[in-house]
Write a protein that holds these residues in place. Structure first.
Motif, PDB file in Angstrom:
ATOM      1  N   UNK A 138       0.853  -1.197   0.000  1.00 11.07           N
ATOM      2  CA  UNK A 138       0.000   0.000   0.000  1.00 11.07           C
ATOM      3  C   UNK A 138       0.884   1.240   0.000  1.00 11.07           C
ATOM      4  N   UNK A 139       1.726   1.338  -1.018  1.00 13.61           N
ATOM      5  CA  UNK A 139       2.772   2.365  -1.056  1.00 13.61           C
ATOM      6  C   UNK A 139       2.338   3.683  -1.684  1.00 13.61           C
ATOM      7  N   UNK A 140       1.104   3.758  -2.184  1.00 15.83           N
ATOM      8  CA  UNK A 140       0.596   5.023  -2.695  1.00 15.83           C
ATOM      9  C   UNK A 140       1.146   5.396  -4.062  1.00 15.83           C
ATOM     10  N   UNK A 141       1.153   6.700  -4.337  1.00  7.29           N
ATOM     11  CA  UNK A 141       1.588   7.202  -5.641  1.00  7.29           C
ATOM     12  C   UNK A 141       2.326   8.514  -5.454  1.00  7.29           C
ATOM     13  N   UNK A 142       2.899   9.020  -6.543  1.00  7.68           N
ATOM     14  CA  UNK A 142       3.653  10.271  -6.490  1.00  7.68           C
ATOM     15  C   UNK A 142       3.416  11.061  -7.769  1.00  7.68           C
ATOM     16  N   UNK A 303      -3.637   3.727  -3.971  1.00  7.30           N
ATOM     17  CA  UNK A 303      -3.216   4.375  -5.209  1.00  7.30           C
ATOM     18  C   UNK A 303      -2.163   3.590  -5.980  1.00  7.30           C
ATOM     19  N   UNK A 304      -1.396   2.740  -5.302  1.00  5.87           N
ATOM     20  CA  UNK A 304      -0.355   1.992  -6.012  1.00  5.87           C
ATOM     21  C   UNK A 304      -0.941   0.939  -6.943  1.00  5.87           C
ATOM     22  N   UNK A 305      -2.260   0.681  -6.863  1.00  3.39           N
ATOM     23  CA  UNK A 305      -2.890  -0.236  -7.816  1.00  3.39           C
ATOM     24  C   UNK A 305      -3.054   0.403  -9.188  1.00  3.39           C
ATOM     25  N   UNK A 306      -3.031   1.746  -9.230  1.00  3.76           N
ATOM     26  CA  UNK A 306      -3.264   2.493 -10.470  1.00  3.76           C
ATOM     27  C   UNK A 306      -4.646   2.191 -11.040  1.00  3.76           C
ATOM     28  N   UNK A 307      -5.588   1.865 -10.155  1.00  6.29           N
ATOM     29  CA  UNK A 307      -6.928   1.497 -10.599  1.00  6.29           C
ATOM     30  C   UNK A 307      -7.931   2.565 -10.176  1.00  6.29           C
ATOM     31  N   UNK A 308      -8.456   2.472  -8.982  1.00  2.00           N
ATOM     32  CA  UNK A 308      -9.419   3.458  -8.486  1.00  2.00           C
ATOM     33  C   UNK A 308      -8.706   4.342  -7.462  1.00  2.00           C
ATOM     34  N   UNK A 309      -8.064   5.383  -7.942  1.00  2.00           N
ATOM     35  CA  UNK A 309      -7.178   6.179  -7.083  1.00  2.00           C
ATOM     36  C   UNK A 309      -7.961   7.308  -6.407  1.00  2.00           C
ATOM     37  N   UNK A 310      -8.851   6.913  -5.516  1.00  2.00           N
ATOM     38  CA  UNK A 310      -9.704   7.830  -4.765  1.00  2.00           C
ATOM     39  C   UNK A 310      -9.709   7.361  -3.316  1.00  2.00           C
ATOM     40  N   UNK A 311      -9.836   8.287  -2.379  1.00  2.00           N
ATOM     41  CA  UNK A 311      -9.726   7.967  -0.956  1.00  2.00           C
ATOM     42  C   UNK A 311     -10.636   6.817  -0.540  1.00  2.00           C
TER      43      UNK A 311
END
Length: 466
Positions: A138-142, A303-311
């Motif tokens: 669950x490393x998120x995105x940048x 967000x690291x899934x690059x799929x549904x990047x919403x809270x």
């Protein structure tokens, strides 16, 4: 020596913390690894500071309107540092509470460092080796910034750095008019910055519906210039400014906000080296109904899934991953109906099936103007609209889009209707209080009801035969 635990959670952001809340109900033998800074992206540099900046802009805009209407006698003056300072204050308040709760509550279960896979069930961090029955990624995105543009230093802003400004620039180019670029660009423009928007596509906010898209372009184009259909190039300008060129556009600005999206933070973690199958962006292939990665005891969320990047999607995926991590057979879950909201003024929202998918499915479509409603006239709304798509055979609501002040609330009503399986016939028969913007929903659902089968024939719209 390898340390054995039941679960390793990599990332203490939204998805990771929600995963932990479920994992800790099953085992006390877990660790959380985070490379920092602590505090979720939403609280530190995302949805919350951006909403603080937007709220500041809305308040300033409303004060200006009251002067125009003769309700205030003095034109307000915006202090150059006020907007970013308020956003930073909100960010610090929220993120500090989260980081204190994480660092203080986890104690030795928190390892601050960068994790790297050495096997499908094993990682290394800070020279320590940890092995687990399940690993939750669950490393998120940048933010994405092209490497050559980094040479401009502090004159280049990303969607996180904009909240670190000591004061607002006099001029700004926004490159990329998706949700983040549009929100921040409009807010800064309202606060007095000379903003120019640049988007390579021919539309903003990735809108598919042509009627909503046209209204959005008209409304936002009145607030700051939009240049669409051309990629931007940057070079040194005069007096320390940046020269921005995009098609016929050739301007010089004090700063450039790069809003070209975010990339999953999964690079250089050793995933490919341990045999994890990856997609084109380096994200592990996984089942979105379980969050389980193919062929490994790894679960991926946020967000690291690059799929549904919403809270709310990150939170849900985190709970799914936490629930499934120690199960022999992962439980499949239904995903919630898609909902996207852009907090511009007016709000933009999409819900359920998108326009292109609805068109391909043969859906019936109808629209209703919101700005013609009595409440909208009192509010001074210039243009607003809602569009709905329905199954012609049953009238079931499939999805839609809207552009409207306070549209965030209307969008929730509509996405609940989609997920609940309501028909436009049922929607037309719901109570609508007057005066209210939602009265437009009666108009559009009544119009769509006439185009679909399964309604109450022979009676006026909105009436239900007893």
């Amino acid at each position: 020596m390898t340390r054995q635990v039941d679960v390793i959670i990599i990332g203490a952001g939204t998805a990771g913390l929600y995963a932990m809340s479920v994992v800790k109900q099953q085992t006390s033998h877990f660790v959380v690894v985070d490379q920092g800074p602590l505090g979720t992206t939403c609280a530190r540099v995302g949805c919350m500071p951006s909403k603080a900046l937007i709220q500041t802009a809305d308040d300033y805009h409303n004060a200006q309107r009251m002067v125009r209407e003769g309700l205030l006698s003095e034109t307000p003056t915006m202090q150059p540092q006020a907007g970013p300072a308020f956003a930073l204050k909100i960010s610090h308040m929220l993120s500090s509470k989260i980081s204190e709760r994480v660092s203080g509550g986890l104690g030795e279960k928190l390892i601050q460092g960068r994790a790297r896979f050495v096997a499908k069930d094993t990682i290394e961090v800070n020279g320590q080796t940890l092995q687990a029955k399940a690993i939750i990624l669950a490393t998120g995105s940048e933010p994405v910034i092209p490497a050559p543009w980094r040479a401009f230093g502090a004159r280049i802003l990303d969607s996180e750095g904009v909240f670190q400004l000591q004061e607002m620039p006099k001029s700004l180019a926004v490159l990329g008019l998706g949700a983040i670029g549009l929100e921040l660009g409009q807010a800064l423009s309202t606060l007095g910055v000379a903003v120019t928007g640049v988007e390579m596509a021919q539309h903003v906010a990735n809108l598919q519906d042509p009627e909503i898209r046209a209204m959005a372009l008209e409304q936002f184009g009145k607030q700051f210039p939009l240049h669409l259909g051309h990629a931007a190039s940057l070079s040194e300008g005069e007096n320390g400014q940046i020269r921005v060129q995009a098609g016929p556009l050739d301007i010089q600005v004090e700063k450039v906000l790069v809003s070209l999206g975010r990339r999953p933070r999964v690079a250089d973690m050793g995933l490919a080296e341990v045999g994890i199958a990856l997609d084109a962006r380096g994200v592990p292939l996984f089942d979105p109904t379980t969050t389980k990665v193919e062929g490994a005891p790894i679960f991926i969320a946020g967000d690291c899934t690059n799929d549904r990047v919403i809270f709310h999607e990150a939170a849900e995926e985190g709970k799914m991953a936490g629930f499934n991590g120690l199960r022999e057979h992962p439980q499949r879950f239904q995903r919630k109906t898609p909902l996207g909201i852009i907090f511009t003024d007016p709000n933009i929202a999409t819900f359920g099936m998108g326009y292109e998918a609805a068109l391909a499915a043969g859906a019936q479509m109808a629209s209703a103007t919101i700005h013609t409603e009595s409440r909208a006239k009192v509010m001074g709304v210039e243009a607003a609209m809602v569009r709905l798509y329905a199954d012609p055979a049953t009238g079931r609501l499939l999805g839609g889009a809207l552009i409207s002040p306070r549209g965030e609330h209307m969008a929730h009503t509509l996405v609940w209707a989609v997920q609940g399986g309501l028909t436009v016939h049922q929607m037309a028969s719901m109570p609508y209080y007057h005066p209210n913007l939602e009265e437009a929903l009666f108009a559009v659902s009544s119009a769509l009801s006439k185009q679909c089968k399964g309604g109450y024939e022979g009676v006026p719209a909105g009436l239900i035969p007893a």
